[in-house]
Design an enzyme around this catalytic site. Structure first.
Site, PDB file in Angstrom:
ATOM      1  N   GLY A  20     -50.615  -0.921 -98.775  1.00  0.00           N
ATOM      2  CA  GLY A  20     -50.230  -1.593-100.034  1.00  0.00           C
ATOM      3  C   GLY A  20     -49.426  -2.859 -99.772  1.00  0.00           C
ATOM      4  O   GLY A  20     -48.518  -3.210-100.518  1.00  0.00           O
ATOM      5  N   SER A  28     -55.648  -3.432-102.612  1.00  0.00           N
ATOM      6  CA  SER A  28     -54.605  -3.002-101.667  1.00  0.00           C
ATOM      7  C   SER A  28     -53.477  -2.308-102.420  1.00  0.00           C
ATOM      8  O   SER A  28     -53.005  -1.233-102.022  1.00  0.00           O
ATOM      9  CB  SER A  28     -54.084  -4.217-100.879  1.00  0.00           C
ATOM     10  OG  SER A  28     -52.775  -4.027-100.419  1.00  0.00           O
ATOM     11  N   ASN A 110     -60.091 -14.845 -92.500  1.00  0.00           N
ATOM     12  CA  ASN A 110     -58.736 -15.398 -92.458  1.00  0.00           C
ATOM     13  C   ASN A 110     -58.274 -15.715 -91.038  1.00  0.00           C
ATOM     14  O   ASN A 110     -57.098 -16.017 -90.817  1.00  0.00           O
ATOM     15  CB  ASN A 110     -57.735 -14.418 -93.088  1.00  0.00           C
ATOM     16  CG  ASN A 110     -58.118 -14.005 -94.485  1.00  0.00           C
ATOM     17  OD1 ASN A 110     -58.404 -12.847 -94.735  1.00  0.00           O
ATOM     18  ND2 ASN A 110     -58.159 -14.955 -95.402  1.00  0.00           N
ATOM     19  N   HIS A 137     -47.118  -9.210 -92.434  1.00  0.00           N
ATOM     20  CA  HIS A 137     -48.055  -8.411 -91.604  1.00  0.00           C
ATOM     21  C   HIS A 137     -49.217  -9.262 -91.117  1.00  0.00           C
ATOM     22  O   HIS A 137     -49.739  -9.031 -90.027  1.00  0.00           O
ATOM     23  CB  HIS A 137     -48.543  -7.160 -92.350  1.00  0.00           C
ATOM     24  CG  HIS A 137     -49.516  -7.386 -93.475  1.00  0.00           C
ATOM     25  ND1 HIS A 137     -49.170  -7.956 -94.680  1.00  0.00           N
ATOM     26  CD2 HIS A 137     -50.842  -7.106 -93.591  1.00  0.00           C
ATOM     27  CE1 HIS A 137     -50.229  -8.001 -95.478  1.00  0.00           C
ATOM     28  NE2 HIS A 137     -51.261  -7.503 -94.838  1.00  0.00           N
ATOM     29  N   ARG A 138     -49.609 -10.266 -91.887  1.00  0.00           N
ATOM     30  CA  ARG A 138     -50.746 -11.093 -91.493  1.00  0.00           C
ATOM     31  C   ARG A 138     -50.314 -12.207 -90.525  1.00  0.00           C
ATOM     32  O   ARG A 138     -51.077 -12.622 -89.657  1.00  0.00           O
ATOM     33  CB  ARG A 138     -51.443 -11.653 -92.735  1.00  0.00           C
ATOM     34  CG  ARG A 138     -51.930 -10.530 -93.680  1.00  0.00           C
ATOM     35  CD  ARG A 138     -53.343 -10.681 -94.119  1.00  0.00           C
ATOM     36  NE  ARG A 138     -54.269 -10.852 -93.041  1.00  0.00           N
ATOM     37  CZ  ARG A 138     -55.557 -11.136 -93.195  1.00  0.00           C
ATOM     38  NH1 ARG A 138     -56.048 -11.268 -94.420  1.00  0.00           N
ATOM     39  NH2 ARG A 138     -56.367 -11.285 -92.179  1.00  0.00           N
ATOM     40  N   GLU A 173     -54.704 -19.860 -95.067  1.00  0.00           N
ATOM     41  CA  GLU A 173     -55.393 -18.561 -94.974  1.00  0.00           C
ATOM     42  C   GLU A 173     -56.805 -18.711 -94.411  1.00  0.00           C
ATOM     43  O   GLU A 173     -57.638 -17.812 -94.540  1.00  0.00           O
ATOM     44  CB  GLU A 173     -55.398 -17.878 -96.344  1.00  0.00           C
ATOM     45  CG  GLU A 173     -54.014 -17.723 -96.969  1.00  0.00           C
ATOM     46  CD  GLU A 173     -53.349 -16.369 -96.748  1.00  0.00           C
ATOM     47  OE1 GLU A 173     -54.050 -15.364 -96.697  1.00  0.00           O
ATOM     48  OE2 GLU A 173     -52.109 -16.331 -96.599  1.00  0.00           O
ATOM     49  N   HIS A 248     -57.787 -14.886-102.566  1.00  0.00           N
ATOM     50  CA  HIS A 248     -58.447 -15.944-101.786  1.00  0.00           C
ATOM     51  C   HIS A 248     -59.603 -16.474-102.620  1.00  0.00           C
ATOM     52  O   HIS A 248     -60.202 -15.727-103.405  1.00  0.00           O
ATOM     53  CB  HIS A 248     -59.020 -15.406-100.459  1.00  0.00           C
ATOM     54  CG  HIS A 248     -57.981 -14.985 -99.472  1.00  0.00           C
ATOM     55  ND1 HIS A 248     -58.020 -13.778 -98.798  1.00  0.00           N
ATOM     56  CD2 HIS A 248     -56.875 -15.612 -99.033  1.00  0.00           C
ATOM     57  CE1 HIS A 248     -56.978 -13.686 -97.987  1.00  0.00           C
ATOM     58  NE2 HIS A 248     -56.262 -14.784 -98.114  1.00  0.00           N
ATOM     59  N   CYS A 369     -65.128 -11.213 -96.329  1.00  0.00           N
ATOM     60  CA  CYS A 369     -63.809 -11.201 -95.672  1.00  0.00           C
ATOM     61  C   CYS A 369     -63.938 -10.801 -94.213  1.00  0.00           C
ATOM     62  O   CYS A 369     -63.134 -11.203 -93.378  1.00  0.00           O
ATOM     63  CB  CYS A 369     -62.897 -10.176 -96.324  1.00  0.00           C
ATOM     64  SG  CYS A 369     -62.598 -10.419 -98.054  1.00  0.00           S
TER      65      CYS A 369
END
Ligand code: SUG
Length: 446
Positions: A20, A28, A110, A137-138, A173, A248, A369
């Protein structure tokens, strides 16, 4: 010049889970805390790769990254053996552990923005890894992604892999906010950079915040040397789309060759955008094929829920195009009706194929994605050797690794299990050997 597209899919990692963690991403958020199945997720992705290979599409794969990311935890002061680092992070802050454990690098749209050599000032293929600075996190993906891209696209003569945009307020991104239109893959194209807002804009409008800064898009287009040939266009994603869950632009628009398939609410100032687009394409001597879903035939919520526009449009060896869609589109009557209308229209899109990608979809990641598109001429392709490319034998080998090392059940509490880290590293070693990448992960380099 003739050129072909290779789709580099992200291989799902052993820690795929539902944390999440992603802001503005409705799937998510709604699946947070559910039990995931990393093995099934990876196998779903691999069977899409296999199916595309069988359609005559060239296919590559980017490896999962080391998660939980011990290097990041050590930078935060957690110390001792790896198992101690994990245990103390889990005790101190489970949410931190969830963030350093995300398998989010699977969404390789991404990973970077890619400009084919036909578009760039110096005739090289340019890559800019995405800084993904909107989400902690990304953002952890960038260093390894850069190493992986430099391992695969190593020859200076053909490729430039830039550093990611260094200014973290300028969120970038990658290809998820980038469309390319061209008469065909090998012709000079128009690259559309879709941003959410200027990094300097005053916020305060409510709703979800935009991840892509206009300044980042501009920097990428500039370092890819696109402006001189009139090869770039900046466009703003509509605030309505972002607030409706299109975190996105590839959730509401997708392109291939001269075709742009999009929802009527995808772009801010739709008419002015389409005018600018037509002018820019005319300057490159082709007309765009606009495949638009009107608000009447498909609402924005229906588009976002079904992920219709997160499909891949691929040029088949026969010259026609195919749509690669998630099952969710088939299950959403008005999205399916749009696909059927496009197929019946006798336009460039001739086929539609539906895939079960539900494990990834529950985190907001559809077919588009999961892949990074790289258009290469024959010489450029030869320069790759076989690094990062997959054929059926490599897919067989990857499937064996997944079945051997991946769990079929992962709950949030399992992320603290030190055995999961060992299993993941064993899987990453084996995957790296199959893809012929050399030591790209931190644990292989220490
Ligand atoms: O950044 N989800 C990703 C999904 C990315 C999809 N990519 C494209 N649209 N191209 C994101 O929102 C969720 C991870 C979690 O919640 O555990 C996540 O990061």
């Amino acid at each position: 010049m003739s050129a072909t597209e290779i789709n580099f899919d992200g291989l799902v990692g052993p820690t795929h889970n539902y944390g999440g963690l992603a802001q503005g991403n409705l799937a998510s958020a709604s699946n947070e805390g559910k039990v995931s199945n990393p093995r099934e997720a990876a196998l779903q992705g691999l069977s899409k790769m296999r199916a595309l290979l069988r359609m005559g599409i060239l296919q590559g794969a980017l490896p999962p990254q080391e998660r939980p990311h011990i290097t990041s935890l050590r930078k935060m002061g957690f110390a001792g053996r790896d198992a101690d680092v994990l245990a103390s992070a889990a005790r101190a802050n489970p949410l931190l552990l969830a963030n350093v454990s995300s398998a989010s690098c699977m969404w390789t749209a991404n990973a970077a923005t890619v400009s084919p050599s036909a578009d760039t000032g110096d005739g090289k293929v340019h890559f800019t890894p995405a800084n993904l600075s909107s989400h902690f996190h990304r953002s952890l993906e960038v260093d390894t992604t850069t190493r992986v891209l430099r391992a695969i696209f190593a020859k200076d003569k053909h490729f430039t892999v830039h550093d990611a945009v260094p200014f973290h307020t300028f969120g970038d991104e990658g290809a998820a906010n980038h469309c390319r239109l061209a008469a065909s893959h090998g012709e000079p194209g128009l690259e559309i950079f879709v941003y959410g807002k200027s990094a300097f804009a005053k916020d305060g409008q409510g709703g979800f915040s935009a991840r892509q800064a206009m300044e980042a898009s501009h920097i990428v287009a500039t370092q890819h040397q696109l402006w001189t040939g009139g090869g770039a266009l900046l466009a703003q994603q509509s605030k309505a789309a972002i607030d409706g869950g299109a975190f996105h632009n590839d959730v509401v628009a997708v392109s291939n060759g001269p075709a742009l398939m999009f929802h009527a609410q995808a772009f801010e100032q739709r008419e002015a955008f389409l005018e600018a687009l037509k002018r820019a394409c005319a300057a490159k001597s082709f007309d765009p094929v606009l495949l638009e879903a009107t608000e009447e035939e498909l609402t924005l919520p229906e588009a976002v829920k079904s992920y219709l526009f997160n499909s891949q449009i691929l040029t088949l060896p026969s010259g026609g195009m195919a749509l690669i869609l998630p099952h969710e589109v088939e299950e959403t009557p008005r999205s399916k009706a749009f696909v059927d209308r496009i197929l019946a229209a006798n336009g460039p899109i001739r086929e539609a194929h539906y895939f079960d990608l539900r494990q990834s979809m529950r985190n907001g990641g559809g077919p588009a994605c999961l892949r990074l598109r790289v258009v290469l001429t024959e010489d450029e392709r030869a320069a790759l050797g076989n690094r990062g490319l997959v054929d059926e034998a490599r897919i067989d080998a990857l499937e064996i690794i997944v079945r051997r090392h991946y769990r079929d059940r992962l709950a949030p509490a399992d992320l603290a299990d030190p055995l999961l880290l060992d299993e993941s590293r064993a899987a990453l070693e084996a995957i790296g050997n199959v893809l012929n990448l050399g030591p790209v992960h931190d644990f292989q380099r220490i």
